[in-house]
Design a protein around this motif. Structure first.
Motif, PDB file in Angstrom:
ATOM      1  N   ASN A  40       0.810  -1.220   0.000  1.00 23.48           N
ATOM      2  CA  ASN A  40       0.000   0.000   0.000  1.00 23.48           C
ATOM      3  C   ASN A  40       0.846   1.273   0.000  1.00 23.48           C
ATOM      4  OD1 ASN A  40      -2.288   1.616  -0.013  1.00 23.48           O
ATOM      5  ND2 ASN A  40      -2.549   1.556   2.205  1.00 23.48           N
ATOM      6  N   LYS A  71      -4.159   5.888  -6.937  1.00 23.30           N
ATOM      7  CA  LYS A  71      -5.478   5.475  -6.444  1.00 23.30           C
ATOM      8  C   LYS A  71      -6.047   4.352  -7.295  1.00 23.30           C
ATOM      9  CE  LYS A  71      -8.548   8.541  -5.485  1.00 23.30           C
ATOM     10  NZ  LYS A  71      -9.389   9.749  -5.579  1.00 23.30           N
ATOM     11  N   GLY A  74      -4.767   1.179  -6.223  1.00 23.37           N
ATOM     12  CA  GLY A  74      -5.072   0.788  -4.858  1.00 23.37           C
ATOM     13  C   GLY A  74      -3.983   1.167  -3.876  1.00 23.37           C
ATOM     14  N   TYR A  76      -2.291   4.149  -1.399  1.00 18.38           N
ATOM     15  CA  TYR A  76      -2.721   5.376  -0.727  1.00 18.38           C
ATOM     16  C   TYR A  76      -1.633   5.992   0.152  1.00 18.38           C
ATOM     17  CZ  TYR A  76      -7.253   3.942  -2.437  1.00 18.38           C
ATOM     18  OH  TYR A  76      -8.283   3.575  -3.257  1.00 18.38           O
ATOM     19  N   HIS A  77      -0.394   5.585  -0.065  1.00 19.65           N
ATOM     20  CA  HIS A  77       0.733   6.198   0.641  1.00 19.65           C
ATOM     21  C   HIS A  77       1.857   6.446  -0.361  1.00 19.65           C
ATOM     22  CE1 HIS A  77      -0.696   5.593   4.816  1.00 19.65           C
ATOM     23  NE2 HIS A  77      -1.276   4.525   4.321  1.00 19.65           N
ATOM     24  N   ASP A 136      -7.544   7.251   9.864  1.00 19.46           N
ATOM     25  CA  ASP A 136      -7.548   6.183   8.853  1.00 19.46           C
ATOM     26  C   ASP A 136      -8.896   6.130   8.145  1.00 19.46           C
ATOM     27  OD1 ASP A 136      -4.996   5.559   9.556  1.00 19.46           O
ATOM     28  OD2 ASP A 136      -5.507   3.801  10.748  1.00 19.46           O
ATOM     29  N   TYR A 139      -9.072   9.106   5.704  1.00 22.56           N
ATOM     30  CA  TYR A 139      -8.305   8.886   4.480  1.00 22.56           C
ATOM     31  C   TYR A 139      -8.849   7.716   3.669  1.00 22.56           C
ATOM     32  CZ  TYR A 139      -4.656  12.187   5.829  1.00 22.56           C
ATOM     33  OH  TYR A 139      -3.959  13.323   6.147  1.00 22.56           O
ATOM     34  N   CYS A 141      -8.122   4.494   4.282  1.00 25.52           N
ATOM     35  CA  CYS A 141      -7.163   3.389   4.218  1.00 25.52           C
ATOM     36  C   CYS A 141      -6.411   3.311   5.538  1.00 25.52           C
ATOM     37  CB  CYS A 141      -6.177   3.563   3.063  1.00 25.52           C
ATOM     38  SG  CYS A 141      -5.037   4.947   3.303  1.00 25.52           S
ATOM     39  N   ASP A 142      -5.747   2.183   5.772  1.00 26.67           N
ATOM     40  CA  ASP A 142      -4.973   2.005   6.993  1.00 26.67           C
ATOM     41  C   ASP A 142      -3.679   2.803   6.938  1.00 26.67           C
ATOM     42  OD1 ASP A 142      -6.881   0.292   8.003  1.00 26.67           O
ATOM     43  OD2 ASP A 142      -5.919  -1.504   7.168  1.00 26.67           O
ATOM     44  N   ARG A 170      -0.135  10.927   2.505  1.00 30.04           N
ATOM     45  CA  ARG A 170      -1.263  10.016   2.335  1.00 30.04           C
ATOM     46  C   ARG A 170      -2.151  10.536   1.215  1.00 30.04           C
ATOM     47  NH1 ARG A 170      -3.229   7.653   8.140  1.00 30.04           N
ATOM     48  NH2 ARG A 170      -4.396   6.337   6.697  1.00 30.04           N
ATOM     49  N   LYS A 173      -8.773   8.987  -0.294  1.00 29.88           N
ATOM     50  CA  LYS A 173      -9.468   8.095  -1.211  1.00 29.88           C
ATOM     51  C   LYS A 173     -10.608   8.784  -1.955  1.00 29.88           C
ATOM     52  CE  LYS A 173     -11.040   3.288  -1.302  1.00 29.88           C
ATOM     53  NZ  LYS A 173     -11.274   2.076  -0.461  1.00 29.88           N
TER      54      LYS A 173
END
Length: 315
Positions: A40, A71, A74, A76-77, A136, A139, A141-142, A170, A173
């Motif tokens: 991720n 994005k 998939g 997100y960092h 989280d 955003y 996501c974790d 980050r 999303k």
């Protein structure tokens, strides 16, 4: 606007790149990145904007397209190792300096994250992002487990660069980074609707039926001098011309090369008068790279000759 340090990780992974074209100027910049979908995150390996197109928003546009690309993958960092000249650029793009994980000389400070519900959640007691479940959720996501990024699969997924700064961002999303203007307009509308529920400050008022001049002097706290200064400064602010922007871009490129010179640190800041108390008596027009950068930020250079004259004061 800036560039991160070129890197090649010790761990094998696919490499990707994104290049933007904009008619009629053609290619104005590019970014190379290494995606790790299973972890991720993606590492920005190199990002550059053509010198004659810097300070025009192209760097922001390129980064926004990169975020949209990630994005779709998939991811997100985003992490990168930025040199001193690129830190400000990445900060403007939402990146945070993470010297709490790896300091400026490359010492690794990250420790193994706590376990949560049998899974490594990457909280802040070590290498995680911030361990805030609410953030989280915001955003979508974790958080990122930096311990895994640095130590995972034996040698880690990224190469650590001495003299460069680790930065992290980050990707939100639910934000379309390629339509940020519309996103801001929609959010402003929602905000005003919320304010209207608890306040009448957004309710339109009936204006004057005929042109009406307000006597500012009757307003408490405003003096005659305030009114005079306000009127004189009303049209004093001038936007930089295209010529000034082009000159700024050229000087900015030169400054980046100067900062990369091994002996540039001597001229980076004003001379310490504690160490050289008689310096200002001998040197009547002191100059250093920070002063040039300040003048550059304020668009004070209207010709290359002015910059050259200031540079000669240094050497």
């Amino acid at each position: 606007n800036g560039s991160s340090s070129t890197s090649s990780s010790s761990t094998s992974s696919s490499s990707s790149s994104a290049t933007q074209e904009h008619e009629p100027i053609g290619v104005f910049g590019g970014v190379s990145f290494r995606p790790f979908p299973e972890r991720n995150f993606a590492e920005v390996v190199f990002l550059a904007i053509a010198q004659n197109h810097q300070i025009k928003g192209f760097g922001t546009r390129l980064m926004n397209h990169l975020k949209q690309t990630l994005k779709r993958m998939g991811i997100y960092h985003i992490i990168t190792f930025a040199d001193n000249n690129a830190i400000d650029y990445f900060a403007k793009q939402g990146f945070a300096v993470r010297t709490d994980l790896i300091d400026e000389v490359g010492n690794i400070l990250v420790t193994k994250s706590k376990e949560k519900n049998g899974q490594n959640n990457g909280d802040d007691d070590g290498g995680g992002d911030d361990g805030d479940d609410n953030m989280d959720a915001f955003y979508g996501c974790d958080g990122l487990d930096f311990y895994d990024v640095i130590y995972g699969e034996n040698k880690g997924y990224i190469k650590i660069y001495n003299g460069a700064t680790l930065m992290h961002a980050r990707v939100i999303k639910h934000v379309n980074y390629c339509q940020l203007n519309q996103h801001l307009i929609d959010n402003r509308k929602l905000m005003l609707e919320k304010i209207a529920q608890i306040s009448d400050s957004v309710v339109p008022r009936q204006g004057f039926a005929t042109p009406h001049q307000i006597d500012l002097s009757v307003i408490p706290g405003i003096s005659a001098d305030d009114i005079k200064n306000a009127r004189s400064n009303l049209f004093a602010v001038e936007r930089p011309t295209q010529i000034m922007m082009d000159i700024n871009a050229k000087i900015s490129g030169i400054l980046k090369q100067l900062h990369n010179h091994p002996k540039s640190s001597v001229f980076a800041k004003p001379v310490d008068l504690v160490q050289a108390p008689l310096y200002d008596q001998v040197i009547k027009n002191p100059m250093d790279l920070s002063k040039i950068q300040s003048k550059l930020n304020n668009y004070e250079y209207t010709s290359m000759r002015q910059f050259i004259n200031d540079f000669k004061l240094i050497i």
